[in-house]
Design an enzyme around this catalytic site. Structure first.
Site, mmCIF file in Angstrom:
data_model
loop_
_atom_site.group_PDB
_atom_site.id
_atom_site.type_symbol
_atom_site.label_atom_id
_atom_site.label_comp_id
_atom_site.label_asym_id
_atom_site.label_seq_id
_atom_site.Cartn_x
_atom_site.Cartn_y
_atom_site.Cartn_z
ATOM 1 C CG HIS A 54 -26.326 -10.505 -19.334
ATOM 2 N ND1 HIS A 54 -27.694 -10.530 -19.165
ATOM 3 C CD2 HIS A 54 -25.902 -11.759 -19.007
ATOM 4 C CE1 HIS A 54 -28.078 -11.735 -18.761
ATOM 5 N NE2 HIS A 54 -27.007 -12.497 -18.666
ATOM 6 C CG HIS A 92 -25.066 -15.731 -21.163
ATOM 7 N ND1 HIS A 92 -26.233 -16.471 -21.142
ATOM 8 C CD2 HIS A 92 -25.090 -15.017 -20.007
ATOM 9 C CE1 HIS A 92 -26.898 -16.220 -20.041
ATOM 10 N NE2 HIS A 92 -26.219 -15.335 -19.327
ATOM 11 C CD GLU A 93 -21.767 -13.112 -18.567
ATOM 12 O OE1 GLU A 93 -22.162 -11.990 -18.190
ATOM 13 O OE2 GLU A 93 -22.191 -14.171 -18.069
ATOM 14 C CB THR A 143 -23.886 -4.671 18.200
ATOM 15 O OG1 THR A 143 -24.927 -5.604 17.917
ATOM 16 C CG2 THR A 143 -23.203 -5.059 19.491
ATOM 17 N N GLY A 187 -32.658 -2.358 11.717
ATOM 18 C CA GLY A 187 -32.102 -2.119 10.397
ATOM 19 C C GLY A 187 -31.560 -3.420 9.837
ATOM 20 C CG ASP A 204 -29.092 -14.303 -16.365
ATOM 21 O OD1 ASP A 204 -28.566 -13.715 -15.405
ATOM 22 O OD2 ASP A 204 -28.451 -14.739 -17.335
ATOM 23 N N GLY A 235 -24.608 -1.724 11.973
ATOM 24 C CA GLY A 235 -23.946 -1.122 13.126
ATOM 25 C C GLY A 235 -24.818 -0.928 14.343
ATOM 26 N N PRO A 243 -28.973 -6.368 8.578
ATOM 27 C CG PRO A 243 -29.160 -8.695 8.392
ATOM 28 C CD PRO A 243 -29.737 -7.416 7.870
ATOM 29 N N GLY A 244 -25.650 -5.896 9.793
ATOM 30 C CA GLY A 244 -24.373 -5.261 9.499
ATOM 31 C C GLY A 244 -24.395 -3.761 9.434
#
Length: 615
Positions: free
Chosen positions: A422, A418-419, A203, A196, A494, A201, A198-199
Site C-alpha cells: 500500500h 501487505h502494508e 443544532t 448537512g 481493500d 453544527g 451529521p455533526g
C-alpha cells in the site's frame, strides 16, 4: 413504589408510631408497687392497715394507710367476701376497665383503623388525580425551552460556517427589529431549514441564533410528535405553536424533521397515518401565522431529499442553509473553540491537527479535543501536549491500538509486506495522497494500517485520482501474491473499497468510456418501502451486464498497475517491509527517508508515461 406514597400518609403513620412508643415507655418507666399474696392482703385488711382497694378485673390495687401501694390478684369471677374480707373495715372500689393506660390503648386502637382507611382512600384519590393529569397532558408539547439561561450560545461560539452564519444573521435582525422590515412591507421568513452531514453544527447554530436575538428557544425532536395513538402528534404541534405565539418573538427548533416531514403518499399507511397527520398540522400552523407574530421555525435534517415538497415551498421553509464539512482554516478555528478552557502546552500547534483531519465534522473535532485531554489525564499530565492530539486523531481515524494482539512471525511478515505494498504505491503513483504513517500494529479490526493524507483540502476528483486510489487499495494483496505466491483474507476491506469505487465511477459519476455521461440507479426509490416496492431500477439487464463488465475492466487495470509498479520497485518493497518488521511503525518522514537508501527509485509524482518507460 415508595415515591408514589403521599407524604401526608407517611407523616400520619410515623406520628402514630411515635405516640405508641411514648405511651409504652411511660408505662414501662412508671414505678410498680409491691406484689403481695391475697391471704396477706386479707390479713392486712382485718388488722386495719388498708385504706382502699381498687378492683381492676382480676387485679387488686391496694392503698395502705401510710400511702404506700401494693398489688395482688384474685380470680376474675370471685368476690373478696368469698376470701373472708370484711367490707366494713375497708373501702372497696371497682375500677372501670377503660380507665388509665388501657383507656388510651382502646382509643388508639379505635382511631388507628380509621386513620388507615382515610389514608388508603387519600392515596387512591391522589393516584387517580395523577393519572387524570397525565391523560390530560398526553397531547401537550414536550418541547424544552432554552434561551433563558445566563450563558447563551453566540455566533462567536460557532467556529467556521461563515456563509451559514451570514445567512442566519438576517434571521437575528428579523427577530430583533421586526418593525424595520414590516415598514417596508417585507414579510418575516417563517421557516429556516438547516441541512448537512451529521455533526456539522446544525443544532448549535440554531441555538446561536436564539442567543444572538435574545429570545426563547423551543427545542423538540421530530420523533417526539409521533405516538401510537392517532391525533396525538397533531395535538402536540398545536400546543407547541400555541406556546410559541404566547412567547413571541421566539424560535421553534425541530431537530431531525425528516421523522415527520417525509414525503406523503409513498408509505404503506393510508390517510389516517399518524405521521402524515402530524405533518399536515405542521404545514397548517406554519402557513397560519399572522403578520407580526415574530415566530420563526428552524429545522434540521441530514436528508433534505426525502422531505415533502409542501414543507419546502415559499411561505414555509423558504430559507435553506447548507452546512458543509469545515475546511482546514475552519477546522483550526473549531479546535480553538473546543480547547479554549483546556490547558495546553506551548508546543501545541492546532494547525497541524487541522491538516491531519480533512473531511471531519465539528463534532469529530470536539471529540478529538476531548480524547486528547483524556490521554493527558491518563498519563498524569497537567497540560495537553501535541502528542496527545496526534494520538487522539489516530485513535478516532484509525481505531485504538491493540498491542495485545500479537502476530506470529509468519503473519507479521505477511502484514509487513501487505502494508508495504500500500505505502509503496501511495508514494509512487502520481495521484495518490502522501503517506503519513505506516504501521503493522493492529488497530480496530485491521491487522495493520497505511494512512495517507492529502496535502490540501480537495473537493473534486478525476478519473486518474480514482484509478490510482484503486491501484493503491489493491497494492497490499498484490504484494502478498508476488512475494509469497499466495493471498490471505487481510485484503477484504481493500477489495470492498476498490470495487465500490469502481462501481461508483460508472453508476454515479458517468466515468465509463462505454457508458459515459449516464448515471444509473434510483436513489430516491429506496427512501420508502412502499415506493421502492412499486418501482424497478431504471436500467435493463443488458445495461447491468455492461456495468459489471466495466467494473471488471477498471479493477483489472488497477491490479495490473499495482503489479507492474511493485515488480519494478521490488527492492524498495523489501526495504519497507524489513523496516516495518523491526520498528512496527513508520512516520511519514521516516518512510520518505527510506527511498534515499535505494538507487534508481521512481520519484514522487512520476507520471505513468515515465513509469512505462522505466519498465
Amino acid at each position: 413504589m415508595l415515591k408514589k406514597i403521599p407524604k401526608q400518609l407517611i407523616y400520619i403513620v410515623v406520628g402514630i408510631f411515635v405516640l405508641g412508643v411514648v405511651l409504652a415507655f411511660a408505662s414501662y418507666n412508671e414505678k410498680k408497687p409491691n406484689q403481695v399474696s391475697l391471704s396477706r392482703l386479707i390479713e392486712q385488711t382485718n388488722q386495719g392497715q388498708v385504706e382502699k382497694i381498687e378492683v381492676d378485673g382480676d387485679q387488686l390495687n391496694v392503698v395502705l394507710k401510710d400511702n404506700s401501694k401494693e398489688i395482688s390478684t384474685k380470680e376474675r369471677s370471685a368476690n373478696l367476701s368469698d376470701y373472708g374480707l370484711d367490707y366494713n373495715k375497708v373501702k372497696v372500689e371497682v375500677k372501670n376497665a377503660n380507665d388509665g393506660l388501657s383507656k388510651w390503648l382502646d382509643i388508639l386502637l379505635t382511631i388507628l383503623p380509621v386513620v388507615l382507611i382515610i389514608g388508603f382512600f387519600y392515596f387512591i384519590m391522589k393516584q387517580a388525580q395523577g393519572s387524570n393529569n397525565q391523560a390530560m397532558s398526553f397531547g401537550k408539547s414536550k418541547a424544552r425551552v432554552f434561551g433563558l439561561e445566563k450563558e447563551k450560545v453566540r455566533f462567536a461560539d460557532v467556529a467556521g460556517s461563515i456563509e451559514a452564519k451570514t445567512e442566519l444573521q438576517e434571521i437575528v435582525e428579523f427577530l430583533k427589529y421586526p418593525g424595520k422590515f414590516e415598514a417596508l412591507g417585507a414579510k418575516i421568513p417563517k421557516g429556516v431549514l438547516l441541512f448537512g452531514s451529521p455533526g456539522t453544527g446544525k443544532t448549535l447554530l440554531a441555538r446561536a441564533v436564539a442567543g444572538e436575538a435574545d429570545v426563547p428557544f423551543f427545542s423538540i425532536s421530530g420523533s417526539e410528535f409521533v405516538e401510537m395513538f392517532v391525533g396525538v402528534g397533531a395535538s402536540r404541534v398545536r400546543d407547541l405553536f400555541s406556546k410559541a405565539k404566547k412567547n413571541a418573538p421566539c424560535i421553534i427548533f425541530i431537530d431531525e424533521i425528516d421523522a415527520v416531514g417525509r414525503q406523503r403518499g409513498t408509505g404503506l399507511g393510508g390517510g389516517h397515518d399518524e405521521r402524515e397527520q402530524t405533518l399536515n398540522q405542521i404545514l397548517v400552523e406554519m402557513d397560519g401565522f399572522e403578520q407580526g407574530t415574530n415566530v420563526i421555525v428552524m429545522a434540521a435534517t441530514n436528508r433534505p431529499d426525502v422531505l415533502d415538497p409542501a414543507l419546502l415551498r415559499p411561505g414555509r421553509f423558504d430559507r435553506r442553509v447548507t452546512l458543509d464539512s469545515p475546511d482546514m482554516k475552519a477546522r483550526e478555528e473549531i479546535l480553538e473553540v473546543h480547547t479554549k478552557k483546556k490547558p495546553l502546552e506551548k508546543d501545541v500547534v492546532l494547525l497541524e491537527i487541522a491538516k491531519k483531519t480533512p473531511g471531519v465534522s465539528g463534532a469529530d473535532l470536539a471529540n478529538i479535543a476531548n480524547e486528547a485531554a483524556i490521554f493527558a489525564a491518563r498519563n498524569n499530565r497537567k497540560k495537553i501536549t501535541q502528542a496527545d492530539f496526534h494520538e487522539a486523531v489516530e485513535k478516532i481515524a484509525l481505531g485504538p491500538e491493540r498491542k495485545s494482539h500479537i502476530l506470529n512471525e509468519k503473519e507479521k511478515e505477511i502484514t509487513a509486506y501487505h502494508e508495504a505494498g500500500h505505502a509503496l504505491l501511495s508514494h509512487l503513483l502520481p495521484h495518490c495522497n502522501p503517506v503519513h504513517k505506516v504501521s503493522i500494529v493492529s488497530r480496530g479490526s485491521a491487522g495493520g494500517v497505511t494512512w495517507s493524507l492529502p496535502e490540501e483540502d480537495k473537493h473534486l476528483h478525476s478519473v486518474a485520482d480514482f484509478k490510482d486510489d484503486m491501484a493503491m487499495a489493491l497494492g497490499g494483496r498484490t504484494a502478498e501474491q508476488l512475494v509469497f505466491g499466495d493471498i490471505t483474507t487481510g485484503a477484504s476491506s481493500d477489495l470492498k473499497h476498490a470495487n465500490g469505487l469502481a462501481r461508483s465511477m460508472i453508476i454515479d459519476y458517468g466515468m465509463s468510456p462505454k457508458l459515459s455521461n449516464q448515471v444509473f440507479g434510483d436513489s430516491e426509490g429506496s427512501m420508502f418501502l412502499g415506493k421502492s416496492m412499486g418501482e424497478s431500477r431504471n436500467y435493463s439487464e443488458e445495461v447491468a451486464a455492461k456495468i459489471d463488465a466495466e467494473v471488471k475492466v477498471l479493477i483489472q487495470e488497477a491490479s495490473e498497475t499495482a503489479k507492474k509498479t511493485i515488480t519494478k520497485n521490488r527492492r524498495m518493497l523489501d526495504l519497507i517491509a524489513k523496516t516495518l518488521m523491526e520498528k512496527e511503525t513508520l512516520e511519514g518522514k521516516e518512510f520518505t527517508k527510506l527511498f534515499e537508501k535505494v538507487d534508481k527509485v521512481a520519484p514522487k509524482k512520476q507520471t505513468k508515461t515515465a513509469l512505462a518507460e522505466n519498465e
